[in-house]
Design an enzyme around this catalytic site. Structure first.
Site, short mmCIF file in Angstrom:
data_model
loop_
_atom_site.label_atom_id
_atom_site.label_comp_id
_atom_site.label_asym_id
_atom_site.label_seq_id
_atom_site.Cartn_x
_atom_site.Cartn_y
_atom_site.Cartn_z
N LYS A 1 0.84 -1.22 0.00
CA LYS A 1 0.00 0.00 0.00
C LYS A 1 0.86 1.25 0.00
CE LYS A 1 -3.62 2.54 -0.06
NZ LYS A 1 -4.13 3.29 1.03
N GLU B 1 0.74 6.83 -6.54
CA GLU B 1 -0.37 7.80 -6.55
C GLU B 1 0.17 9.24 -6.54
OE1 GLU B 1 -3.67 6.69 -3.75
OE2 GLU B 1 -3.09 8.56 -2.80
#
Ligand SMILES: O=C(CO)[C@H](O)[C@H](O)COP(=O)(O)O
Length: 315
Positions: free
Chosen positions: A167, A174
């Site tokens: 993550k 991102e």
């Protein structure tokens, strides 16, 4: 099946709804009395049979997660399982797992991606921990992940820590993607030649090489607020980008895009940049180049060197 869910903020409340929608009973606890199902963590634990309990923790990373996991270690029993679904630092996972392991309690770390859209679209899940615990919690993972093939929205990434590591890297990506779209947006907006910036980005959302969900969200934001006039150019970060860059340094992996995107956020909060003042001062010193006096607006209009500038180097 029945699970406990601790933390009913933006993410947790939507996850509760999605899990319930899949027919799994959820008992939620939050300090906010308006959203909680039970008055305390103790009540949540008591609502499920010892040894069969699955408790999903969805609270801010760091001290708050540490506190909840410590409390659960004291309340749960052998055979129970805890999942940390927050954006925790992956190096916090093994200490949490060890604390719970001492009491025979299982631990999984789960990276959860999907934001406030996850309720409708499902959440991408990256899980770390032992296979038996993963199998036990699989009905909950299946309820949360997007519909379709399991492999397209879920991964058992490795042992404890692997879910949050995955993550962290996801969030680093991102940062880089958002920065690239943002810079492209500014380039379009800066050029009179392009008269429909929103339309251009919207056109990119279908068929092009750069189409993506993030691009669709930027188009949506521009639709709601053309020119993004209502939003200040200040961007926060909550840790994952820093951890990704730390990791890149540790592993000697070149990560110039993610690093630049992180530093762009720092720059966004400065208002005034001591470093760029220093660059302007140095240009003035060595080349006699004009500087823009503090507090004035607009670009430097005169190339006349400031008085006293361009002192020759001493021998
Ligand atoms: O995990 C997320 C999305 O994937 C969260 O929205 C997270 O807060 C984003 O990171 P940051 O706050 O540093 O921008």
């Amino acid at each position: 099946m029945k699970i406990g869910l601790v933390g009913l903020g933006k993410m947790g409340a939507n996850m509760r709804e999605r899990i319930r929608g899949a027919g799994i009973e959820v008992v939620g606890f939050d300090r906010n009395p308006d959203v909680t199902d039970v008055p305390s963590l103790e009540a949540l634990v008591e609502s499920m049979p010892a040894g069969e309990r699955v408790v999903w923790v969805m609270v801010p990373s760091g001290e708050i997660t540490d506190g909840v996991i410590n409390d659960l270690a004291g309340l749960l029993a052998e055979g129970d399982v805890v999942i940390d679904g927050g954006n925790s630092y992956y190096q916090d996972d093994e200490p949490h797992a060890a604390l719970l392991r001492e009491r025979g309690i299982g631990f999984l770390d789960a990276g959860v991606s999907g934001g406030v859209w996850g309720l409708k679209n499902g959440y991408g899940l990256m899980v770390g921990g032992d296979a038996a615990s993963v199998e036990r919690v699989m009905p909950v993972f299946d309820a949360l992940r997007p519909e379709g093939e399991r492999a397209d929205g879920f991964v058992h990434a490795g042992k404890v820590g692997a879910g949050h590591y995955a993550k962290m890297v996801h969030n680093g990506i991102e940062y880089g993607l958002m920065q690239a779209y943002a810079e492209g947006y500014e380039l379009l907006a800066a050029k009179d030649l392009v008269t429909d910036v929103h339309g251009t980005m919207q056109a990119w959302t279908k068929g092009t090489v750069v189409r993506s969900w993030l691009l669709e969200l930027l188009v949506r934001a521009l639709q709601e607020d053309p020119g993004l006039a209502a939003i200040d150019d200040w961007v926060e970060d909550s840790g994952e980008g820093r951890w990704t860059v730390d990791e890149a340094i540790d592993l000697a992996v070149p990560a110039p895009v993610i690093s630049a995107a992180l530093f762009a956020r720092f720059a966004s909060r400065q208002g005034e940049s001591p470093a760029m003042k220093a660059v302007a001062a140095l240009r003035q010193q060595f080349g006699g180049h004009a500087v823009k006096p503090a507090g004035t607006t607009g670009p430097v209009t005169s190339t006349t060197p400031a008085a006293g500038a361009a002192v020759p180097p001493s021998a």
